[in-house]
Design a protein around this motif. Structure first.
Motif, PDB file in Angstrom:
ATOM      1  N   ARG A 168       0.780  -1.181  -0.038  1.00 37.10           N
ATOM      2  CA  ARG A 168      -0.032  -0.120  -0.206  1.00 37.10           C
ATOM      3  C   ARG A 168       1.093   1.350  -0.088  1.00 37.10           C
ATOM      4  O   ARG A 168       0.572   2.346  -0.806  1.00 37.10           O
ATOM      5  CB  ARG A 168      -0.975   0.002   1.390  1.00 37.10           C
ATOM      6  N   PHE A 169       1.956   1.443   0.590  1.00 40.04           N
ATOM      7  CA  PHE A 169       2.749   2.475   0.818  1.00 40.04           C
ATOM      8  C   PHE A 169       3.566   2.638  -0.623  1.00 40.04           C
ATOM      9  O   PHE A 169       3.497   3.834  -1.017  1.00 40.04           O
ATOM     10  CB  PHE A 169       3.708   2.086   1.834  1.00 40.04           C
ATOM     11  N   ALA A 170       3.936   1.520  -1.015  1.00 40.67           N
ATOM     12  CA  ALA A 170       4.533   1.595  -2.664  1.00 40.67           C
ATOM     13  C   ALA A 170       3.495   2.235  -3.320  1.00 40.67           C
ATOM     14  O   ALA A 170       3.979   2.957  -4.333  1.00 40.67           O
ATOM     15  CB  ALA A 170       5.092   0.327  -2.897  1.00 40.67           C
ATOM     16  N   GLU A 171       2.305   1.621  -3.570  1.00 37.02           N
ATOM     17  CA  GLU A 171       1.430   2.185  -4.483  1.00 37.02           C
ATOM     18  C   GLU A 171       1.148   3.686  -4.115  1.00 37.02           C
ATOM     19  O   GLU A 171       0.887   4.205  -5.366  1.00 37.02           O
ATOM     20  CB  GLU A 171       0.257   1.256  -4.354  1.00 37.02           C
ATOM     21  N   THR A 172       0.840   4.151  -3.126  1.00 40.85           N
ATOM     22  CA  THR A 172       0.485   5.517  -2.683  1.00 40.85           C
ATOM     23  C   THR A 172       1.595   6.341  -3.019  1.00 40.85           C
ATOM     24  O   THR A 172       1.439   7.412  -3.694  1.00 40.85           O
ATOM     25  CB  THR A 172       0.105   5.557  -1.257  1.00 40.85           C
ATOM     26  N   VAL A 173       2.844   5.915  -2.839  1.00 43.40           N
ATOM     27  CA  VAL A 173       4.196   6.832  -3.306  1.00 43.40           C
ATOM     28  C   VAL A 173       4.309   7.050  -4.570  1.00 43.40           C
ATOM     29  O   VAL A 173       4.276   8.158  -5.178  1.00 43.40           O
ATOM     30  CB  VAL A 173       5.200   6.265  -2.508  1.00 43.40           C
ATOM     31  N   THR A 174       3.803   5.838  -5.348  1.00 42.71           N
ATOM     32  CA  THR A 174       3.920   5.793  -6.945  1.00 42.71           C
ATOM     33  C   THR A 174       2.902   6.794  -7.378  1.00 42.71           C
ATOM     34  O   THR A 174       3.163   7.558  -8.398  1.00 42.71           O
ATOM     35  CB  THR A 174       3.870   4.555  -7.317  1.00 42.71           C
ATOM     36  N   ALA A 175       1.665   6.684  -6.667  1.00 37.22           N
ATOM     37  CA  ALA A 175       0.826   7.523  -7.197  1.00 37.22           C
ATOM     38  C   ALA A 175       0.904   9.075  -6.938  1.00 37.22           C
ATOM     39  O   ALA A 175       0.671  10.015  -8.027  1.00 37.22           O
ATOM     40  CB  ALA A 175      -0.732   7.016  -6.721  1.00 37.22           C
ATOM     41  N   LYS A 176       1.213   9.345  -5.935  1.00 36.03           N
ATOM     42  CA  LYS A 176       1.682  10.757  -5.459  1.00 36.03           C
ATOM     43  C   LYS A 176       2.774  11.130  -6.427  1.00 36.03           C
ATOM     44  O   LYS A 176       2.804  12.328  -7.073  1.00 36.03           O
ATOM     45  CB  LYS A 176       2.090  11.076  -4.024  1.00 36.03           C
ATOM     46  N   MET A 177       3.675  10.405  -6.709  1.00 34.01           N
ATOM     47  CA  MET A 177       4.851  10.847  -7.457  1.00 34.01           C
ATOM     48  C   MET A 177       4.563  10.888  -8.982  1.00 34.01           C
ATOM     49  O   MET A 177       5.336  11.558  -9.835  1.00 34.01           O
ATOM     50  CB  MET A 177       6.058  10.044  -7.249  1.00 34.01           C
ATOM     51  N   SER A 178       3.545  10.299  -9.469  1.00 36.76           N
ATOM     52  CA  SER A 178       3.064  10.306 -10.786  1.00 36.76           C
ATOM     53  C   SER A 178       2.108  11.748 -11.144  1.00 36.76           C
ATOM     54  O   SER A 178       1.982  11.691 -12.232  1.00 36.76           O
ATOM     55  CB  SER A 178       2.364   9.062 -11.065  1.00 36.76           C
ATOM     56  N   LEU A 179       1.725  12.478 -10.047  1.00 35.31           N
ATOM     57  CA  LEU A 179       0.974  13.601 -10.305  1.00 35.31           C
ATOM     58  C   LEU A 179       1.745  14.594 -11.152  1.00 35.31           C
ATOM     59  O   LEU A 179       2.721  14.609 -11.231  1.00 35.31           O
ATOM     60  CB  LEU A 179       0.425  14.034  -9.169  1.00 35.31           C
ATOM     61  N   LEU A 180       0.819  15.120 -11.935  1.00 35.63           N
ATOM     62  CA  LEU A 180       1.490  16.323 -12.778  1.00 35.63           C
ATOM     63  C   LEU A 180       1.869  17.708 -12.012  1.00 35.63           C
ATOM     64  O   LEU A 180       2.713  18.313 -12.446  1.00 35.63           O
ATOM     65  CB  LEU A 180       0.777  16.480 -13.906  1.00 35.63           C
ATOM     66  N   THR A 181       1.389  17.895 -10.902  1.00 34.37           N
ATOM     67  CA  THR A 181       1.738  19.116 -10.233  1.00 34.37           C
ATOM     68  C   THR A 181       2.882  18.905  -9.481  1.00 34.37           C
ATOM     69  O   THR A 181       3.173  17.657  -8.992  1.00 34.37           O
ATOM     70  CB  THR A 181       0.610  19.327  -9.111  1.00 34.37           C
ATOM     71  N   PRO A 182       4.061  19.806  -9.591  1.00 33.64           N
ATOM     72  CA  PRO A 182       5.327  19.624  -8.886  1.00 33.64           C
ATOM     73  C   PRO A 182       5.031  19.827  -7.264  1.00 33.64           C
ATOM     74  O   PRO A 182       3.904  20.350  -6.732  1.00 33.64           O
ATOM     75  CB  PRO A 182       5.883  21.035  -9.491  1.00 33.64           C
ATOM     76  N   GLY A 183       5.941  19.168  -6.611  1.00 31.18           N
ATOM     77  CA  GLY A 183       6.032  19.181  -5.008  1.00 31.18           C
ATOM     78  C   GLY A 183       7.582  18.660  -4.669  1.00 31.18           C
ATOM     79  O   GLY A 183       8.086  17.755  -5.366  1.00 31.18           O
ATOM     80  N   GLU A 184       7.739  18.902  -3.414  1.00 28.42           N
ATOM     81  CA  GLU A 184       9.037  18.533  -3.043  1.00 28.42           C
ATOM     82  C   GLU A 184       8.860  16.826  -2.745  1.00 28.42           C
ATOM     83  O   GLU A 184       8.036  16.410  -2.035  1.00 28.42           O
ATOM     84  CB  GLU A 184       9.332  19.025  -1.645  1.00 28.42           C
ATOM     85  N   PRO A 185       9.803  16.154  -3.626  1.00 28.99           N
ATOM     86  CA  PRO A 185       9.675  14.847  -3.452  1.00 28.99           C
ATOM     87  C   PRO A 185       9.711  13.943  -2.210  1.00 28.99           C
ATOM     88  O   PRO A 185       8.931  13.296  -1.741  1.00 28.99           O
ATOM     89  CB  PRO A 185      10.818  14.146  -4.434  1.00 28.99           C
ATOM     90  N   GLU A 186      10.617  14.706  -1.328  1.00 23.63           N
ATOM     91  CA  GLU A 186      10.848  14.052   0.148  1.00 23.63           C
ATOM     92  C   GLU A 186       9.090  13.985   0.969  1.00 23.63           C
ATOM     93  O   GLU A 186       8.817  13.342   1.395  1.00 23.63           O
ATOM     94  CB  GLU A 186      11.653  14.707   0.961  1.00 23.63           C
ATOM     95  N   ASP A 187       8.763  15.214   0.597  1.00 24.92           N
ATOM     96  CA  ASP A 187       7.400  15.594   1.290  1.00 24.92           C
ATOM     97  C   ASP A 187       6.192  14.618   0.920  1.00 24.92           C
ATOM     98  O   ASP A 187       5.536  14.471   1.740  1.00 24.92           O
ATOM     99  CB  ASP A 187       6.888  17.164   1.133  1.00 24.92           C
TER     100      ASP A 187
END
Length: 107
Positions: A17-36
């Motif tokens: 679940r953690f891996a899937e959630t991080v992958t989904a967040k990192m795939s979004l088009l809007t920029p954001g601090e990766p660590e956050d």
């Protein structure tokens, strides 16, 4: 170990679940601090894993270290006692501290 939490989730399923959630967040088009982008998924992972083990864990963000350099991302409390610290790193940074430079090396 096949311990399950109240929702029936195992630690392996919590990690998935953690891996899937991080992958989904990192795939979004809007920029954001990766660590956050790891903060919410990390706290959920800790809650799910703790529940699977029958533990009580709380993550306290931006923990101060008195008389020491640094401010870890989390202080981890197990059964209300400080058990350790977690410093999150942006995806791709890795965990080998000998390869760190700049701010990561200072931490």
């Amino acid at each position: 170990m096949r311990s399950r939490n109240e929702s029936g989730m195992t630690i392996q399923e919590a990690l998935q679940r953690f891996a899937e959630t991080v992958t989904a967040k990192m795939s979004l088009l809007t920029p954001g601090e990766p660590e956050d982008q790891l903060r919410g998924p990390f706290e959920n992972l800790m809650d799910d894993a703790a529940a699977a083990l029958g533990w009580s864990i709380k993550c306290k963000g931006e923990t101060l270290l008195p008389n020491r350099l640094g401010q870890p991302d989390y202080g981890i409390h197990l059964h209300q006692l400080l058990a350790g610290y977690v410093e999150l790193k942006a995806p791709g940074v890795g965990v080998n501290p000998t390869r760190f430079t700049g701010h990561n090396r200072d931490q």
